[in-house]
Enzyme design. Structure first.
Site, PDB file in Angstrom:
ATOM      1  N   LYS A   1      -2.164  -1.536  -3.708  1.00 22.79           N
ATOM      2  CA  LYS A   1      -3.028  -0.358  -3.694  1.00 22.79           C
ATOM      3  C   LYS A   1      -2.159   0.897  -3.776  1.00 22.79           C
ATOM      4  CE  LYS A   1      -6.562   1.940  -0.869  1.00 22.79           C
ATOM      5  NZ  LYS A   1      -7.249   1.985   0.441  1.00 22.79           N
TER       6      LYS A   1
ATOM      7  N   LYS B   1       0.860  -1.183   0.000  1.00 24.76           N
ATOM      8  CA  LYS B   1       0.000   0.000   0.000  1.00 24.76           C
ATOM      9  C   LYS B   1       0.896   1.232   0.000  1.00 24.76           C
ATOM     10  CE  LYS B   1      -3.767   2.311   2.454  1.00 24.76           C
ATOM     11  NZ  LYS B   1      -4.686   2.254   3.614  1.00 24.76           N
TER      12      LYS B   1
END
Length: 336
Positions: A259, A204
């Site tokens: 992400k 992330k």
């Protein structure tokens, strides 16, 4: 040595197979289906409440009763799962995020309602503290504003357990604390939740594409311009993502997440190639907002552009995609 004539034009014409719909379909290397889609949803307190999200046109915050109506439609369309993101009222936010693991918290009540009404629908919960902290960070901070890793992990474990106890199928730690996957897995096993899956947000990034999401869950104002660079990854790094994924898998993750999505498809490809594990990607709020702005202005064709963007995830190696276009895509796929 001269090349064989079979290797040269006109014997080899790449356009032959592109000429007709049937042959294009027969040689398609990747395919998007409804089974690839996960719909993120924002949940509000109260009843019969819906709120538009200005920076995400077409997406709404919904109270649990209205979310159940939405879930019914998703089940009918064949969407496999939803990912829940609660909108926490200001008076329930605190420095130590106690509301995150409340048995009667909004996320926990949402899980119970969804699993009772639609047991076949997969329910994924976000394990992170930013919706519950007064400062908008994903963990507990010290006097200098630095997020304290191990103290935060202790609370994340409580949060994950509360979600599993409510009936969540998948807990998805999105906080990027070191060691939290192992701690959560150990706690789940000890509490008898041996079937609860962990979808680790392993790679992330500290991305600029999260702005509309933070508006949606109400954490943007709490951040007051601060960033999350001390725990989310540097967008410049790729090898670091592979190390993060490897660690999360060693600690007991069942699935891993990259992400944001489209700006990081190279990471999706590397993860899938190097580990061969269930790999997911999140087409985040900023990606949604950009597409919607261009579509609403008439600059891009809606269905063709959205479906192309989702197919790119499959081509990169993603097994599933969290996307705010999931319902629309499912409808288009159903109507094919």
């Amino acid at each position: 040595m001269a090349q064989s004539g079979l290797d040269l034009f006109p014997y080899t014409r790449m356009r032959r197979m592109r000429r007709s719909d049937f042959s294009r379909r027969l040689m398609a290397e990747n395919q998007l289906t409804v089974n690839d889609l996960i719909f993120p949803v924002f949940v509000l307190e109260g009843k019969n409440r819906r709120e538009a999200i200005e920076s995400m046109p077409g997406i709404e915050r919904l109270s649990i009763d209205l979310l159940l109506d939405e879930a019914k439609e998703l089940v009918e369309l064949g969407v496999p799962a939803v990912a829940i993101f609660p909108v926490t009222p200001s008076d329930k936010k605190s420095l130590h995020a106690e509301e995150a693991y409340s048995e009667d918290g909004l996320a926990q009540r949402t899980v119970r309602a969804l699993k009772e009404a639609f047991p076949e629908l997969g329910v994924i919960t976000d394990v992170a503290l930013d919706p519950f902290t007064t400062h908008g960070q994903d963990g507990i901070i010290d006097d200098e504003g630095y997020v304290i890793n191990d103290v935060t992990t202790e609370i994340l474990v409580k949060q994950a357990l509360s979600h599993a106890q409510a009936g969540a199928d998948v807990v998805a730690p999105s906080d990027m604390m070191d060691g939290r996957i192992g701690a959560i897995r150990e706690a789940l096993e000890a509490d008898g939740h041996i079937h609860t899956r962990i979808m680790a947000y392993s790679a992330k990034y500290a991305s600029s594409y999260y702005g509309p999401f933070r508006d949606a869950v109400g954490s943007a104002g709490n951040l007051k311009g601060a960033d999350k660079k001390t725990y989310q990854m540097d967008p410049a790094n790729s090898d670091e993502a592979i190390r993060e994924v490897a660690l999360d898998l060693q600690e007991g993750a069942d699935m891993v997440m990259v992400k944001p999505g489209m700006p990081y498809l190279d990471i999706v490809r590397r993860v899938k190639d190097e580990f061969g594990v269930p790999t997911f990607a999140y087409q985040v709020s900023g990606e949604y907002a950009m597409h919607k702005a261009a579509i609403d202005n008439g600059w891009l064709s809606e269905e063709a552009t959205i479906m192309e963007s989702l197919l790119a995830f499959k081509r990169a190696g993603a097994d599933g995609i969290l996307t705010y276009f999931a319902k629309q895509a499912a409808q288009w796929l159903q109507n094919k």
